[in-house]
Design an enzyme around this catalytic site. Structure first.
Site, PDB file in Angstrom:
ATOM      1  N   ASP A  37       0.855  -1.179   0.000  1.00 23.66           N
ATOM      2  CA  ASP A  37       0.000   0.000   0.000  1.00 23.66           C
ATOM      3  C   ASP A  37       0.897   1.237   0.000  1.00 23.66           C
ATOM      4  O   ASP A  37       1.873   1.303   0.751  1.00 23.66           O
ATOM      5  CB  ASP A  37      -0.879  -0.023   1.254  1.00 23.66           C
ATOM      6  CG  ASP A  37      -2.027   0.975   1.219  1.00 23.66           C
ATOM      7  OD1 ASP A  37      -2.113   1.763   0.253  1.00 23.66           O
ATOM      8  OD2 ASP A  37      -2.830   0.975   2.162  1.00 23.66           O
ATOM      9  N   ASN A  45      -2.564  12.806  -4.228  1.00 26.99           N
ATOM     10  CA  ASN A  45      -3.652  13.271  -5.101  1.00 26.99           C
ATOM     11  C   ASN A  45      -4.103  14.679  -4.732  1.00 26.99           C
ATOM     12  O   ASN A  45      -4.336  15.510  -5.618  1.00 26.99           O
ATOM     13  CB  ASN A  45      -4.844  12.312  -5.037  1.00 26.99           C
ATOM     14  CG  ASN A  45      -4.650  11.087  -5.894  1.00 26.99           C
ATOM     15  OD1 ASN A  45      -3.921  11.118  -6.872  1.00 26.99           O
ATOM     16  ND2 ASN A  45      -5.291   9.996  -5.518  1.00 26.99           N
ATOM     17  N   ASP A  54      -1.787   9.111 -10.687  1.00 21.10           N
ATOM     18  CA  ASP A  54      -1.753   8.023 -11.671  1.00 21.10           C
ATOM     19  C   ASP A  54      -0.318   7.725 -12.110  1.00 21.10           C
ATOM     20  O   ASP A  54       0.069   6.563 -12.274  1.00 21.10           O
ATOM     21  CB  ASP A  54      -2.601   8.363 -12.898  1.00 21.10           C
ATOM     22  CG  ASP A  54      -4.097   8.230 -12.636  1.00 21.10           C
ATOM     23  OD1 ASP A  54      -4.487   7.735 -11.555  1.00 21.10           O
ATOM     24  OD2 ASP A  54      -4.878   8.635 -13.522  1.00 21.10           O
ATOM     25  N   GLU A  80      -4.298   2.487  -4.753  1.00 22.64           N
ATOM     26  CA  GLU A  80      -2.848   2.486  -4.568  1.00 22.64           C
ATOM     27  C   GLU A  80      -2.364   1.191  -3.922  1.00 22.64           C
ATOM     28  O   GLU A  80      -1.328   1.157  -3.279  1.00 22.64           O
ATOM     29  CB  GLU A  80      -2.433   3.700  -3.727  1.00 22.64           C
ATOM     30  CG  GLU A  80      -2.799   3.641  -2.265  1.00 22.64           C
ATOM     31  CD  GLU A  80      -4.250   3.978  -1.926  1.00 22.64           C
ATOM     32  OE1 GLU A  80      -4.540   4.107  -0.739  1.00 22.64           O
ATOM     33  OE2 GLU A  80      -5.095   4.105  -2.836  1.00 22.64           O
TER      34      GLU A  80
END
Length: 178
Positions: A37, A45, A54, A80
């Site tokens: 993770d 973000n 991304d 993610e």
């Protein structure tokens, strides 16, 4: 046809479950399931935008592929998160390989974002295991990695030995005994 994730080109997680089930059915031993993770990905973000997020996911997928062997099965689990079925001799070897991946990620310069860290939890795939059993153990280990400071690799078995986690279930075939 194997389903691939559009963004990363990695398998989707259903493919991993199939690989685990096939290996368990063939009694192939010497595997570990890892759950990875990205630490504090929401901040990436929020700070840099979803396009930069991304790009981090794509670059991380490439790093994962660079560190994986041809016998490993890597999947994007969603967002993610990544899940990998590794072929390895034992949990110590898996831990060393995952620590190399963690350090490589920490040292990688991601465009627009800078440096990120990852947390990894992993578990040996055991004889008589169910795919969900191995995944649940890896999930508990990654949860501990994140809760205890992030940017670390945690082995479920080591956490049990240290008394941090309790072995809750014995998985025998498709029946879970508690």
């Amino acid at each position: 046809a194997l389903e691939r994730d559009d963004l990363t080109g990695l398998y989707r997680s259903g493919r991993l479950i199939d690989a685990i089930a096939r290996d368990l059915a063939a009694e192939h031993y010497g595997g570990a399931l890892l759950y990875l993770d990205v630490d504090e990905f929401k901040q990436v973000n929020d700070r840099c935008g979803h396009a930069a997020g991304d790009e981090v996911i794509i670059a991380l997928a490439r790093l994962l592929q660079k560190h994986a062997r041809s016998s490993d099965t890597a999947c994007r689990f969603g967002g993610e998160e990544f899940v990998v079925l590794m072929r390895c001799k034992n949990e110590v070897d898996a831990g060393h390989a995952l620590e190399r991946l963690r350090k490589s990620t920490e040292n990688h310069l991601f465009p627009q974002v800078g440096h990120i860290t990852i947390s990894i939890g992993f578990s040996e795939v055991r004889t008589g295991d169910t795919p969900s059993g191995a995944f649940e153990r890896a999930d508990k280990a990654v949860y501990h990695a994140k809760a205890s400071g992030r940017n670390r690799v945690c082995s479920h078995a080591a956490l049990v030995v240290e008394g941090i986690l309790v072995e809750q279930a014995t998985n025998m075939g498709d029946v879970e005994l508690f």
